[in-house]
Design an enzyme around this catalytic site. Structure first.
Site, PDB file in Angstrom:
ATOM      1  CB  CYS A   2      -7.057 -21.441 -56.423  1.00 37.55           C
ATOM      2  SG  CYS A   2      -5.418 -20.768 -56.529  1.00 37.55           S
ATOM      3  NE  ARG A  27     -12.948 -19.461 -54.001  1.00 36.46           N
ATOM      4  CZ  ARG A  27     -13.184 -19.852 -52.765  1.00 36.46           C
ATOM      5  NH1 ARG A  27     -14.406 -19.951 -52.338  1.00 36.46           N
ATOM      6  NH2 ARG A  27     -12.192 -20.148 -51.948  1.00 36.46           N
ATOM      7  CG  ASN A 100      -8.138 -24.457 -54.943  1.00 37.84           C
ATOM      8  OD1 ASN A 100      -7.729 -24.309 -56.080  1.00 37.84           O
ATOM      9  ND2 ASN A 100      -9.388 -24.221 -54.583  1.00 37.84           N
ATOM     10  N   GLY A 101      -4.300 -24.223 -52.706  1.00 37.50           N
ATOM     11  CA  GLY A 101      -3.505 -24.273 -51.483  1.00 37.50           C
ATOM     12  C   GLY A 101      -2.046 -24.012 -51.785  1.00 37.50           C
ATOM     13  CD  GLU A 470     -16.479  -1.875 -44.782  1.00 40.24           C
ATOM     14  OE1 GLU A 470     -15.379  -2.252 -44.378  1.00 40.24           O
ATOM     15  OE2 GLU A 470     -17.026  -2.350 -45.802  1.00 40.24           O
ATOM     16  CG  HIS A 493      -3.828  15.646 -32.969  1.00 42.24           C
ATOM     17  ND1 HIS A 493      -3.335  16.548 -32.056  1.00 42.24           N
ATOM     18  CD2 HIS A 493      -5.106  15.408 -32.598  1.00 42.24           C
ATOM     19  CE1 HIS A 493      -4.273  16.832 -31.156  1.00 42.24           C
ATOM     20  NE2 HIS A 493      -5.369  16.149 -31.468  1.00 42.24           N
ATOM     21  CE  LYS A 588     -17.272 -11.984 -51.155  1.00 43.72           C
ATOM     22  NZ  LYS A 588     -17.517 -10.607 -50.682  1.00 43.72           N
TER      23      LYS A 588
HETATM   24  O1  M6R Z   1     -14.336 -13.746 -45.606  1.00 43.76           O
HETATM   25  P1  M6R Z   1     -13.830 -12.761 -44.595  1.00 43.76           P
HETATM   26  O2  M6R Z   1     -14.922 -11.932 -43.998  1.00 43.76           O
HETATM   27  O3  M6R Z   1     -13.016 -13.426 -43.508  1.00 43.76           O
HETATM   28  O4  M6R Z   1     -12.864 -11.820 -45.390  1.00 43.76           O
HETATM   29  C1  M6R Z   1     -12.101 -10.842 -44.743  1.00 43.76           C
HETATM   30  C2  M6R Z   1     -11.614  -9.797 -45.717  1.00 43.76           C
HETATM   31  O5  M6R Z   1     -10.777 -10.381 -46.671  1.00 43.76           O
HETATM   32  C3  M6R Z   1     -12.774  -9.111 -46.434  1.00 43.76           C
HETATM   33  O6  M6R Z   1     -13.665  -8.563 -45.501  1.00 43.76           O
HETATM   34  C4  M6R Z   1     -12.263  -7.991 -47.350  1.00 43.76           C
HETATM   35  O7  M6R Z   1     -11.682  -6.984 -46.602  1.00 43.76           O
HETATM   36  C5  M6R Z   1     -13.435  -7.483 -48.172  1.00 43.76           C
HETATM   37  N1  M6R Z   1     -13.436  -8.090 -49.468  1.00 43.76           N
HETATM   38  C6  M6R Z   1     -13.448  -6.021 -48.354  1.00 43.76           C
HETATM   39  O8  M6R Z   1     -14.576  -5.622 -49.052  1.00 43.76           O
END
Ligand code: M6R
Length: 593
Positions: A2, A27, A100-101, A470, A493, A588
């Site tokens: 949010c 976000r 928010n929250g 990644e 495996h 985000k």
């Molecule tokens: O803000 P952060 O680095 O703590 O976020 C952690 C994950 O939510 C973030 O890295 C997420 O995996 C990415 N959006 C992936 O691209």
């Protein structure tokens, strides 16, 4: 998740709040709303819609307003619909709020205070509004709001409008971030620095359990008992340009292309000639501990895995990496002197905050590595190091990941007795990144021709395996192709059973000691029909290798091998017609556990 924006001042609140909400779109959200003061009728009007901010924008019937609040909602309590979107106004019409929250005790409060009341929404927020209205019948609104804040369990960043006083805005914060910005023309409040950019000259990031009374040209900061608190604002120096898309079609593509510049900025921030510019206290404190524990989530956790290799090989300090959400509730047995590094682009990830609360209680020393210096995790840890990656808007993290690895390499180097020239090696890596970024056609073609299947595999060994994790996350989160990263030797495996005609398998080969083994694993899948792609370096290339990168210091190879994988993910999502910067179901900044 949010987002919140509020404005009070001489400028047009409608434009400022709307632009602020647009800046917070990255976000992630599913509905949006605003409450604006209509100067002709002298009343606040609520607008809210399910879906994109554009839909909300089209519904706005006011052109100008001196005060307004806005919200983007990422549903936690109640469905995604107009009724549950914020703002919420109390039944008596006096108070309007955005929140928010998560309020953990909202059901209990509803039962205790409003047994016969029918709430308009299914949210945990509406009860806050009704409680404020209830207490404001017997006391001034500031006292009513503070009283209610003390009753809430959970987390909140809150803006409150009292319709009886349209020249004042109230705000409060606990666990969810909130910042206030000031300019000569007015006051802006937002849940993210991006909402303040372009409107404020100075800002203050609020501490937990603080409460603000804001007027057009000033504000007063209180604790929850009503005591006035001193504060000092800082200059807001994020430049406006850096948050725009510029010539690129998507933020993700822009951010992928920014990586060489980010690396150079990191070099300039962390090196004075060849000496490293990291506070001695950080280095000495880490050296006085015997084991490092890295905690992180998602992409940041993958950067942590690379960081482990760098810390162990450069500085000989045993290092473990933990998924934050696991560590928070299944803390492993720790050694005598553990030191903790939290890695988080946003600095707001709730899983990490839960870990940090436990670590502080146990008086452990914690360093946060983050892109947002005002973030909760940066402020609450003992030490912080900044990524200097500039705002990362696309949900899929790219430049923050490489920035995390670069900063970890500098930290590992500062803790070591290594004598090679890391500054030069990083500069050469930036150059190699730049050189490679021009050659996007191979990735575009592979994504278009080969990523037609519902699944895909990345394989590698050592740090290549970690880059594969990644790479797989990136591909799955924006293209929705089920992708797994595997330690190449593990494939036979069990997982090799999934390989069939046309299954895409991408190998990352950066290490001369294991190159042959990974190539054998690649042959095994090829002979079972897999469509393969090899990412390797000049010094290790063989005939037919599709992606050949310039040689760089092998310890830094993840900074470069990840780039083709980011582009593969980008083009796969592009060809599938997905919303690249805002993939489905994702936010985000993940501010709930
Ligand atoms: O803000 P952060 O680095 O703590 O976020 C952690 C994950 O939510 C973030 O890295 C997420 O995996 C990415 N959006 C992936 O691209």
């Amino acid at each position: 998740m949010c987002g919140i924006v509020g404005y009070l001042g001489k400028d047009n609140a409608k434009e400022i709040v709307l632009n602020g909400l647009k800046r917070l779109e990255y976000r992630g959200y599913d509905s949006a709303g605003m409450s604006l003061f209509d100067e002709s009728s002298h009343k606040f009007v609520n607008f809210k819609e399910k879906g994109r901010i554009k839909i909300l924008e089209e519904s706005l019937t006011l052109d100008h307003s001196s005060m307004g609040i806005g919200h983007t909602r990422w549903a936690t309590h109640g469905r995604v619909n107009r009724e549950n979107a914020h703002p919420h106004t109390s039944e008596d019409g006096r108070f309007t709020i955005v929140h928010n929250g998560v309020i953990d005790n909202h059901n209990k409060l509803k039962k205790l205070y409003f047994e016969n009341h029918t709430f308009k929404s299914e949210t945990d927020t509406e009860v806050i509004c009704e409680l404020i209205a209830l207490y404001a019948q017997k006391m001034p609104s500031t006292d009513a709001i503070r009283k209610v804040l003390k009753m809430l369990h959970g987390s909140y960043a809150l803006l409150v409008i009292d319709h009886d006083d349209p020249n004042t805005l109230y705000a409060a914060k606990f666990k969810s971030p909130l910042l206030i910005g000031k300019s000569d023309n007015g006051m802006v409040i937002g849940s993210d620095m991006m909402a303040l950019v372009g409107t404020a000259d100075n800002y203050l990031a609020l501490d937990d359990e603080t409460f603000l009374r804001v007027t057009k040209n000033n504000f007063t900061l209180y604790d929850l008992d009503g005591e006035v608190l001193p504060y000092q604002m800082s200059p807001l120096d994020i430049d406006d340009f850096s948050s725009e898309k510029g010539e690129f079609d998507h933020y993700m593509l822009k951010e992928i292309h920014e990586q060489p510049a980010v690396l150079r900025r990191i070099i300039s921030k962390y090196f004075n000639d060849t000496t490293i510019h990291i506070d001695d206290e950080i280095i000495n404190t880490i050296k006085s501990h015997d084991r490092i524990h890295i905690l992180a989530a998602g992409t940041s956790m993958h950067a942590g895995l690379i960081g482990k290799g760098l810390l162990e090989s450069f500085s000989n300090i045993p290092t473990e990496v933990h998924i934050a959400s696991e560590f928070a509730y299944q803390q492993p047995l720790l050694g005598e002197k553990p030191f903790f590094i939290l890695i988080s682009q946003s600095g707001e990830t709730a899983d990490l905050r839960a870990c940090l609360v436990n670590l502080k209680k146990a008086q452990h020393k914690v360093l946060t590595i983050t892109n947002v210096r005002t973030s909760t995790l940066a402020r609450e840890a003992d030490f912080a190091l900044e990524l200097h990656a500039g705002p990362e808007i696309a949900v899929a993290s790219t430049k923050a990941y490489t920035a995390q690895i670069a900063v970890l390499s500098i930290l590992a180097y500062a803790l070591s007795n290594q004598s090679f020239d890391l500054k030069r090696e990083l500069s050469e890596t930036a150059q190699a990144m730049e050189h490679f970024l021009d050659k996007y056609e191979v990735m575009e073609k592979f994504a278009k021709d080969y990523l037609q299947k519902p699944n895909c595999f990345y394989i590698g060994r050592g740090s290549d395996y970690y880059v594969g994790l990644e790479a797989a996350l990136k591909l799955k989160e924006i293209s929705y192709i089920q992708t797994e990263g595997f330690a190449a030797g593990e494939l036979k495996h069990g997982t090799i059973a999934l390989i069939e005609e046309g299954t895409p398998v991408i190998a990352i080969i950066s290490n001369d000691k294991t190159a042959e083994n990974t190539r054998s694993n690649l042959s095994e899948v090829k002979s079972r029909g897999a469509k393969t792609l090899t990412i390797t370096f000049e010094s290790l290339k063989e005939n037919g290798d599709e992606i050949v990168l310039d040689n760089i210091n092998p310890s830094l190879s993840p900074l470069l091998t990840v780039i083709p994988t980011q582009l593969i993910a980008y083009y796969a999502a592009l060809h599938r017609g997905h919303d690249i910067d805002k993939p489905r179901n994702l936010a985000k900044s993940v501010t709930v556990e």
